[in-house]
Every structure is written in C-alpha cells, then in structure tokens.
Design a protein around this motif. Structure first.
Motif, PDB file in Angstrom:
ATOM      1  N   ARG A  43      -5.305  -5.441   5.410  1.00 21.87           N
ATOM      2  CA  ARG A  43      -4.493  -5.531   4.191  1.00 21.87           C
ATOM      3  C   ARG A  43      -3.143  -6.201   4.489  1.00 21.87           C
ATOM      4  O   ARG A  43      -2.621  -6.941   3.655  1.00 21.87           O
ATOM      5  N   ALA A  47      -1.793  -9.487   2.752  1.00 21.77           N
ATOM      6  CA  ALA A  47      -0.471  -9.514   2.128  1.00 21.77           C
ATOM      7  C   ALA A  47       0.366 -10.668   2.659  1.00 21.77           C
ATOM      8  O   ALA A  47       1.061 -11.350   1.892  1.00 21.77           O
ATOM      9  N   GLU A 142      10.602  -5.160   0.469  1.00 21.28           N
ATOM     10  CA  GLU A 142       9.315  -4.659  -0.001  1.00 21.28           C
ATOM     11  C   GLU A 142       8.891  -3.473   0.866  1.00 21.28           C
ATOM     12  O   GLU A 142       9.124  -3.457   2.075  1.00 21.28           O
ATOM     13  N   GLU A 145       3.944   0.395   2.566  1.00 13.21           N
ATOM     14  CA  GLU A 145       2.801   1.078   1.952  1.00 13.21           C
ATOM     15  C   GLU A 145       2.448   0.463   0.603  1.00 13.21           C
ATOM     16  O   GLU A 145       1.267   0.297   0.279  1.00 13.21           O
ATOM     17  N   ALA A 146       3.446   0.127  -0.194  1.00 12.54           N
ATOM     18  CA  ALA A 146       3.178  -0.494  -1.489  1.00 12.54           C
ATOM     19  C   ALA A 146       2.527  -1.861  -1.315  1.00 12.54           C
ATOM     20  O   ALA A 146       1.630  -2.243  -2.077  1.00 12.54           O
ATOM     21  N   VAL A 147       2.970  -2.591  -0.317  1.00 13.16           N
ATOM     22  CA  VAL A 147       2.382  -3.902  -0.034  1.00 13.16           C
ATOM     23  C   VAL A 147       0.909  -3.752   0.336  1.00 13.16           C
ATOM     24  O   VAL A 147       0.047  -4.494  -0.156  1.00 13.16           O
ATOM     25  N   GLU A 149      -1.104  -1.239  -0.386  1.00  8.97           N
ATOM     26  CA  GLU A 149      -1.865  -0.719  -1.524  1.00  8.97           C
ATOM     27  C   GLU A 149      -2.223  -1.828  -2.501  1.00  8.97           C
ATOM     28  O   GLU A 149      -3.321  -1.833  -3.089  1.00  8.97           O
ATOM     29  N   ALA A 150      -1.327  -2.783  -2.660  1.00 12.84           N
ATOM     30  CA  ALA A 150      -1.561  -3.869  -3.615  1.00 12.84           C
ATOM     31  C   ALA A 150      -2.433  -4.981  -3.042  1.00 12.84           C
ATOM     32  O   ALA A 150      -2.975  -5.797  -3.795  1.00 12.84           O
ATOM     33  N   ALA A 151      -2.592  -5.008  -1.746  1.00 14.62           N
ATOM     34  CA  ALA A 151      -3.320  -6.113  -1.106  1.00 14.62           C
ATOM     35  C   ALA A 151      -4.811  -5.817  -1.031  1.00 14.62           C
ATOM     36  O   ALA A 151      -5.226  -4.660  -0.913  1.00 14.62           O
TER      37      ALA A 151
END
Length: 537
Positions: A43, A47, A142, A145-147, A149-151
């Motif tokens: 991921r 990203a 950024e 973890e958010a990166v 999760e979105a990838a």
C-alpha cells in the motif's frame, strides 16, 4: 544460470513461506505477520506511485527502529525508488544539505523528528511529506495510516537490474560535506547473504533492534532478518532496562550494539541484577573498536551471551571481518578474549589486506602498521555525485580496493587488529564525528585563535571529542571564553552527539616544519596510558 539479485526478494520470500508467522513486534504494541507487513508495504508502494514517485526517485526515511521504517523502506524499493535513510540525530541544516544533495522527492518522518524537516521543507526539492502522527506535527503532513488506508493493495513493480542503485546512505564527511554511499541491489543482497552466514541467522531467530536502521540499513538486517523469516522486535531508542526486559519477554536470541551499548548494559546489570536471558540463548554483535576485556567477560560469563566482534564501514556494506573464528580459541579459555578484541578474519568472498604506503602487504608479525583495504561484492558502487572522492577512495595506496582509513596490524592467522586511524574521525558511542567539522565550527568563535580536535579516551563512549584551543588572546591561563561556553557554542551549531566534551587551552599546537598540525602527537599524549590510540566504542 544467472538470476538477478534484487532486495525485493527478501520480503517476497518471507511472504511466500512465513505469511502467517509473526514478522514484527511494533513499538505501539501491535504485532504483524509477514503477510500483513507485506500488504502494508504494498500500500505504501501504491501511495508513492499515486504521488508521482517512480523508479530511480529518492525517498527519505527519518525514523527510529519502528515498523514504519521497515514498511517505508520496502514500499520504496518495490517501486525501484531509492531508499535514503536519515540519521535522526542530525540538525535541520544537515537534513537540508542531504535532501538537496540526493534530490529527494518524498519524505517519511517519524512524529518525534518531523519538526526538523518542517524547519527546512521550503528549501528542499521534496513535495510529498508523510508522518505517523500528523496531529502532533506542525505543518501540512499526510498521516501514514490514512495514506495506507486510502491506497490500493496492488501496484506495478517495474523491471529492475541488480546493478541499479537501491539505497543511498549518507556518511559523516571527514573533509567536507557528508557523502552519499550508493549501494545496489547486488551489493545489498550479497552483504545480507554474508551476514546470514557469519551472524548465523535462522528463521527461529528473534532480533532486537538496538542498532539504528539508518546505519547502513541496520547493517543489512532489514534484508537478512526479513529474508530468513525471523522476527523483528522494534524499539524507539536504546535503554538498558528496556533491552533486558525485551530479551526476557520476547525471548530475544540476537541483537547488535556498539561497545557503549555494552557498557550501558553492564552498568545496568551491576545495579539492578536483571535476568539476562529468556527462553533462547543470546548472541550479540559489536562493531568497530574492541570493547574492553572486562566488558566482554561480563557479557559472556555473567549474562551468558555469546559475543562476536565485527568490523566495516558504511562504504563496505558495512561488515567485512569477524572475530568469530572458533577454531582459533577455546570457549572455556580466557584466551578467547584476545581473539574477540580483534577485528578478525575477512568474510566469505571478501579480500581484506593491510598494506604499507607503497601498496605492499605488511608482514604477519602483529607489529607492522598498514592501512586496511578491502575488495568484495558488498562494497559500495560509488559516492553519489562525487566522482573525485570515489576515485580517491578506491585508488589511494593500491588500485581497485576501498581504503578504510584505519591502520592495523595482522597476526599469524591473518586476523587484523585496528591500532589507529588515518582519517580525521572520532567514533563516539558508535557515531562518526568529523574532527574537521568540529574545528571549523570552533574557528567561527571569535575567542578561538587556533584549534585541533582529536579523540580522547572515555569510559562511557569509548572516545569523545577533545579540543586543544589556542585562545585568541594567546593566554591559556586566562582565555577570553570558558570551556563550558565553547561546548555550548558547538551544541548550538551541531548535532548534540558531535559537541566538544573536553577543552584544553594551550599556548601553541605541535606542527611540522611546514606548519601542519601534528594531531598524532596530541593523540599519543592523550592515549599514553591506553593499549591503543583508538577508543573502545
């Protein structure tokens, strides 16, 4: 048959054979299997690709020994991008130089150190900035973890060659700015193979990360430990109590530590008497200058750990020699300490020589000094954007060998023992410090007329920077600035580990007929009560 040697093979193998086995014990308390570690790296690759990172781009990682470092490193390298780990003890100015010199395109920084990047981010080429806790970091960062999760969990892995650069590790410059050591897939892979053999790695090993991952990719352990299918136990720093606790609770079987770390462990053991092992036997590797015999004795006889002494440099992988030559000593004899204090025998497939100024091998008499030179598949490709420095490093006394800058003797078995340094470096607590950088800094103070910096013996750090200062007023009995003020001046201008710890005022520095400062004379005086003119650390 020839198969390309690629660093991506290490995590691929672990995922294939150890997918459901625990791979990482995180500092956050989380535990990840190799399949989970691999998916998070995938991921991160996706990203980075979504943010325009391509093969050959540089991605900096500024992080203590956490799972994020492992994920960012593999996520970067899976794209064919170049992993560029940073020493978290450096200053913002240091980072500004390195990020600009490497042309870094993206930065991942741990929340504890991100402010150092934030201070200079407008001056560096990177456009992507990530951290593991954006809520506590100033600026526009950024969240890791958010990166993730979105990838997506898929990405396109490019074609890669074993001769392409895949990591750049910056080493402290001894005569100027830091140099980027370029290491290829091939050099990293072969070095990882070598330490797997010489450090006796196996899939049931539990490795404790006390050695910084930024130090030549943790001496190659981010590759070797992963590829063999062993377990990583992560840390956020070196604390003696935490090390003993982790050895117990996680049943650690293997760790590394500079001699100064060994001293910390011995001091803690003497004061607190912790249980030194868990369910596994423990072995520990230490590097560079030899620990004192008393330290080795305590580690082996009281802790019950097996110690091996290894040696190398950022440019050489790092590891090129080992004291672990068990046919040359008896495990039950005190004679083993004489062997374990030596830097030792060359690794497999490595040629280590000690040569005189004409490039001839010195005799194996354990008396004659020469410079250590090395040839091996784990040696760096080149310095980043520094062809002249590369040429000098490989062709000073003898053509085609990397010149270590260390002076050594060789015994009858071919085991080397470092006695002094040719380079103007100080190794304090495992960190390289340029004496020239310290001198340049001190010269900026108006009260300093002349200065020479050398390593001085230190019980805690092995050696520590000491400055011999000729005051601007010429009176060492009444200098216009105190020693404490000069120490504070270096602290204000350099990374904390580089500061001058000792200052001695003198009327003049010893010089040659042509006016060159004779640091050797200063070192000889400072170390006259020691066995050799290098420290145990």
């Amino acid at each position: 048959m020839k198969k390309p040697l690629l660093v991506t093979d290490f995590l691929d193998r672990a995922r294939d054979h150890y997918a459901d086995n625990e791979a990482v014990v995180a500092t956050t308390g989380e535990r990840f299997t190799y399949e989970q570690l691999g998916e998070r790296a995938d991921r991160f690759s996706a990203a980075l690709a979504a943010r325009g990172i391509e093969k050959g781009d540089r991605v900096a990682v500024l992080d203590p020994n956490t799972h994020y470092h492992l994920e960012a490193a593999y996520g970067t390298m899976q794209l064919g991008a170049i992993h560029t780990p940073l020493n978290y003890r450096l200053t913002p100015d240091d980072f500004s130089y390195i990020l600009d010199d490497a042309g870094v395109d993206a930065v991942y920084a741990d929340y504890e150190y991100a402010e150092k990047i934030e201070a200079i981010r407008d001056d560096v080429p990177a456009e992507t900035f990530m951290t593991n806790d954006p809520d506590v970091v100033a600026g526009d960062w950024e969240g890791f973890e958010a990166v993730l999760e979105a990838a997506p969990d898929t990405y396109e892995r490019p074609e890669m060659s074993e001769d392409e650069v895949i990591t750049i590790n910056y080493t402290s410059g001894t005569t100027g700015d830091p140099k980027g050591v370029c290491r290829t897939h091939r050099t990293e892979t072969i070095h990882a193979y070598l330490i797997s053999v010489h450090q006796r790695l196996s899939d049931d090993d539990i490795y404790l990360w006390t050695l910084p991952m930024f130090h030549v990719n943790g001496w190659g352990h981010i590759f070797a430990v992963t590829g063999i299918g062993a377990k990583h136990v992560c840390t956020r720093g070196v604390d003696a109590g935490d090390i003993f606790e982790a050895v117990q609770s996680e049943n650690v079987s293997y760790l590394c530590g500079a001699p100064t770390v060994l001293n910390m462990l011995v001091d803690y053991y003497d004061e607190h008497d912790p249980e030194p092992t868990g369910e596994n036997d423990v072995r520990i590797a230490t590097a560079g200058s030899a620990p004192p015999e008393a330290t080795i004795r305590t580690v082996e006889d009281e802790f019950g750990w097996y110690l091996k002494h290894v040696y190398g440099a950022t440019e050489t992988g790092p590891l090129i020699t080992t004291s672990d030559a068990r046919r040359h000593f008896d495990d039950d004899s005190s004679d083993r300490f004489v062997i374990k204090k030596r830097q030792g025998l060359e690794f497999l497939g490595t040629e280590v020589r000690v040569v005189d100024e004409d490039g001839n091998d010195v005799p194996r008499d354990d008396q004659t000094l020469g410079e250590v030179v090395v040839s091996g598949n784990q040696v760096m490709d080149r310095y980043w954007n520094k062809p002249e420095a590369t040429e000098e490093a490989f062709n000073d006394r003898i053509e085609g060998y990397y010149h270590m800058g260390d002076l050594a003797t060789v015994d009858e078995n071919g085991m080397i023992s470092i006695q002094d340094r040719k380079k103007d470096i100080i190794i304090s607590g495992g960190e390289n410090i340029s004496s020239i950088e310290l001198e340049d800094t001190l010269f900026e103070h108006e009260a300093v007329g002349d200065v020479a910096v050398i390593p001085a013996p230190s019980d805690r750090w092995g050696e520590t920077p000491k400055a011999f200062v000729v005051p601007a007023n010429g009176d060492p009995e009444d200098p216009p600035v105190s020693a404490d003020e000069l120490t504070a001046f270096t602290r204000d201008n350099l990374a904390d580990y580089k500061i001058v710890r000792e200052v001695e005022y003198v009327e003049a520095l010893p010089t040659t007929a042509t006016g060159k400062v004779q640091k050797y004379e200063l070192r000889k005086r400072e170390w006259e009560d020691e066995d050799q003119m290098i420290g145990q650390g």
